[in-house]
Design an enzyme around this catalytic site. Structure first.
Site, PDB file in Angstrom:
ATOM      1  N   ALA A 184      41.007-131.655  31.774  1.00 24.77           N
ATOM      2  CA  ALA A 184      42.254-132.423  31.704  1.00 24.77           C
ATOM      3  C   ALA A 184      43.386-131.681  31.003  1.00 24.77           C
ATOM      4  O   ALA A 184      44.555-131.834  31.351  1.00 24.77           O
ATOM      5  CB  ALA A 184      41.986-133.745  30.974  1.00 24.77           C
ATOM      6  N   CYS A 196      41.581-101.897  29.370  1.00 24.46           N
ATOM      7  CA  CYS A 196      40.663-101.298  28.401  1.00 24.46           C
ATOM      8  C   CYS A 196      40.663-102.159  27.137  1.00 24.46           C
ATOM      9  O   CYS A 196      41.509-103.021  26.972  1.00 24.46           O
ATOM     10  CB  CYS A 196      41.088 -99.876  28.058  1.00 24.46           C
ATOM     11  SG  CYS A 196      42.743 -99.783  27.420  1.00 24.46           S
TER      12      CYS A 196
END
Ligand SMILES: Cc1ncc(COP(=O)(O)O)c(C=O)c1O
Length: 384
Positions: free
Chosen positions: A199, A328
């Site tokens: 929700a 990375c």
């Protein structure tokens, strides 16, 4: 100026939703499992919420099971569907949310499943012909592919994947957490067996969500110790959360077209402004493509720079909340497994801006100025 552009992480509660929840925080406090009048009143509200959600999704109320949110719903469907149907092969992708990815890797590490990864193309979309090859070679598998990626926004052709799963007798789970409340899911047409929702991704409360489980592909219970949720999930219901969830979904469907237009317009405007102000800027995945990406998400790909690790921190200092994660995992920025899978070794920066109905063009101007390094000037001009 304070700007919130992290709506894929969570959205602010809609005041209209809060109004609907309030009576269930104070006066209507009964336990829905109690048979006296206090309990019956609350039971009836919970069942009305279930009915409302089922109407919006074009399914039956029995196919909606309330949960604490997306993570629990994804865990429940995956774990229980595998057990219920004695499935040993799972086909998924490297760009799934951790709720799916970590659940599946754990099962694979325990030797319970053979986990196969479907390829993605150069824009990060699922390669559906590779999916068909995998399905052909592994009938009766479980397929778990998200409807929209929460980081780059790529949309899956969920209808096509459903057709393929039906053809090869696979159980199809789709993590729909980022699309529920933003797109209309028609469970009467989609060939999907399990979908999930939280929700708080569409202006509802945190800690409330649901799973749709198709009635002809039922799964075993997930949480034991109570008969709640038709014996599927024991535990006293999060009543005010459920009331807020149903109200938030109702509002999302009621206002969807207008909000979609507003948000898509903001996203296109941001793309245009970024291209004007940041030389070499690009976009991760297919997030700049309006037809193939979530209109709420834009993942900006910054040119290589030593400052990329600090970009979110610097935006935060200027009052702009966004998120990201580079390919990375060095420095101050935690690596993203999604960008790592799509752009191995890339040193470019990543900032995910995600929008809601409450955002404005002025906020876009400010965020772009901050990202382009001119934010202080813009703020000063505003103060003057
Ligand atoms: C695609 C996706 N799946 C699952 C979840 C988990 O939802 P929750 O945090 O409500 O458990 C998220 C939330 O970030 C999400 O974006």
């Amino acid at each position: 100026m304070e700007v919130y552009f992290d709506n894929a992480a969570t959205t602010p509660l809609d005041p209209e939703v809060f109004e609907a929840m309030k009576p269930f925080l104070i006066e209507n406090f009964g336990n829905p499992s109690s048979t006296h009048s206090h309990g019956r009143k609350v039971r009836s509200a919970v069942e009305s919420a279930r009915k409302k959600i089922a109407e919006l999704l074009k399914c039956t109320p029995g196919e909606i099971i309330f949960t604490s949110g997306g993570t629990e719903a994804d865990n429940a469907i995956l774990t229980s569907a595998l057990l219920s149907y004695d499935i040993r092969t799972v086909i998924s992708s490297r760009i799934e949310h951790h709720a799916v990815e970590q659940t599946l890797h754990r099962l694979a590490d325990q030797g319970k499943i053979n986990l196969l990864m479907v390829d993605t193309d150069e824009k990060g979309h699922i390669d559906t012909s590779h999916l068909e090859d995998l399905l052909k070679a592994n009938e009766h598998a479980l397929v778990s592919l998200m409807h929209a990626n929460n980081e780059v926004g790529n949309l899956l052709d969920i209808a096509l994947v459903g057709e393929l799963c039906e053809k090869y007798k696979a159980y199809f789970h789709s993590d729909t957490v980022q699309t529920m409340g933003h797109y209309r899911h028609d469970a009467s047409k989609l060939k999907v067996h399990g979908m999930t929702a939280a929700a708080h991704k569409f202006h509802g409360p945190k800690g409330a969500g649901f799973m749709f489980i198709r009635k002809d592909r039922k799964i075993q219970p997930f949480v034991f110790g109570g008969a709640q949720e038709r014996n599927m999930r024991g535990g006293t219901e999060n009543v005010y959360g459920i009331i807020g969830l149903a109200k938030a979904l109702e509002i999302a469907y009621r206002d969807m077209d207008a909000h979609r237009e507003h948000i898509q317009e903001l996203k296109s405007y941001m793309i245009e402004k970024l291209r004007e102000n940041i030389p070499g800027v690009d976009f991760h995945g297919d997030s700049a493509n309006a037809d193939k990406s979530l209109y709420t998400v834009l993942n900006v790909c910054l040119p290589e720079s030593d400052e990329n690790d600090m970009v979110l921190f610097n935006l935060d200092l200027k009052g702009v909340s966004a998120s990201g994660g580079s390919a990375c995992s060095s420095g101050a920025v935690t690596g993203s497994h999604v960008l790592g899978a799509l752009y191995p070794g890339s040193r470019r920066g990543a900032v995910r801006f995600s929008f809601s109905k409450y955002n404005t063009r002025e906020e876009v101007d400010y965020a772009v100025a901050c990202l382009a390094g001119t934010g202080n000037r813009v703020e000063a001009a505003r103060v003057l």
